[in-house]
Design an enzyme around this catalytic site. Sequence first.
Site, PDB file in Angstrom:
ATOM      1  N   ARG A 260      18.518  31.903  38.621  1.00  5.69           N
ATOM      2  CA  ARG A 260      19.883  32.331  38.904  1.00  5.69           C
ATOM      3  C   ARG A 260      20.691  31.211  39.536  1.00  5.69           C
ATOM      4  NH1 ARG A 260      18.400  37.641  42.209  1.00  5.69           N
ATOM      5  NH2 ARG A 260      16.807  36.163  42.908  1.00  5.69           N
TER       6      ARG A 260
ATOM      7  N   TYR B 279      19.204  33.042  32.178  1.00  3.90           N
ATOM      8  CA  TYR B 279      17.967  33.394  31.499  1.00  3.90           C
ATOM      9  C   TYR B 279      18.132  33.450  29.980  1.00  3.90           C
ATOM     10  CZ  TYR B 279      16.271  34.770  36.145  1.00  3.90           C
ATOM     11  OH  TYR B 279      15.891  34.782  37.461  1.00  3.90           O
TER      12      TYR B 279
ATOM     13  N   HIS C 264      12.101  42.905  35.524  1.00  2.31           N
ATOM     14  CA  HIS C 264      11.147  42.645  34.445  1.00  2.31           C
ATOM     15  C   HIS C 264      11.553  43.337  33.148  1.00  2.31           C
ATOM     16  CE1 HIS C 264       7.465  41.472  37.147  1.00  2.31           C
ATOM     17  NE2 HIS C 264       8.463  40.620  37.209  1.00  2.31           N
TER      18      HIS C 264
ATOM     19  N   LYS D  37       2.942  40.787  36.483  1.00  2.00           N
ATOM     20  CA  LYS D  37       2.692  42.163  36.913  1.00  2.00           C
ATOM     21  C   LYS D  37       3.581  42.508  38.111  1.00  2.00           C
ATOM     22  CE  LYS D  37       0.238  40.463  40.447  1.00  2.00           C
ATOM     23  NZ  LYS D  37       0.761  40.494  41.826  1.00  2.00           N
TER      24      LYS D  37
ATOM     25  N   ASP E  97       2.534  44.753  44.472  1.00  2.00           N
ATOM     26  CA  ASP E  97       2.115  43.351  44.521  1.00  2.00           C
ATOM     27  C   ASP E  97       0.652  43.175  44.144  1.00  2.00           C
ATOM     28  OD1 ASP E  97       2.820  40.556  45.193  1.00  2.00           O
ATOM     29  OD2 ASP E  97       1.306  40.805  46.757  1.00  2.00           O
TER      30      ASP E  97
END
Length: 267
Positions: A56, A77, A98, A116, A197
């Site tokens: 960004r 992106y 995501h 993930k 996480d």
Amino acid sequence: MLHYKAAPIMVTRRLFSSQQLNPIKWGILSAGRIASDYAKAITITDGAVASAVAARCPTKAKEFATLHGIDKSYGCYHDVINSPEVDVVYIATTADHHFEWAKQSLLAGKPTVVEKPMTLRLADTKELIDLARQNNTFLMEGMWTRCFPAMHKLRQIIAAGELGQVVYCQGDFGWKFPTNNLDDRIWYKESGGVTLDIGMYCAQIGRVTFPNAQLKDVRATGTVKNGVDYSVMATVRYQQEDEAEEDGLLQFAVTGAANTEERLVIQ
């Protein structure tokens, strides 16, 4: 009974041979710490090269590119996704982004690896899978432990019945969260916390241990710190297809309060 404890992994640097004239070119979305680890892994992988990165903040993208020897850096992106110099897109943004960028990558026809968790919602994950199948495009969640030789060996042991009928597995995973930096992604209320996480590292063991069973019940409790889940303990029940077999149980604990031994027990 099978005991497994995580151990350090040794990596040896490998250089391109003269025959590798057309390496797979990776585009990286994000210039954060996890993306940096992935970029380092690409540099020691035969037949692969990181060719572009986007963040960004264009300045951060440029610094990341300089650090990892990446030719192109962008502040958008879309520039990486649409670049003809990118064969595969790796998405390492915060987890709440995501889905949108994985979808854009798949729509562009780019094979996609998503850090993930793949998404924050089951419906979003299903949509990505359906889109990948419709477009015949590779899609994978970045669960590197699934690719470990130890995990392959574990599946073989269970399938061969070397442990007998497995009825129970238990694991733990914990690392000390950076309490002196509340700007760290781990404290991000939209997609931080210990479950998103590291919880999947333990949760996946249920699918490995009971590959033919159906998820029956999930119960969990935990603690909260700075607005995110901090320590969690869960018990998961799996119902076997064969009624003659005992249902399976998975119990695991994950925490951001301490560095645990990171053990797995299957019996």
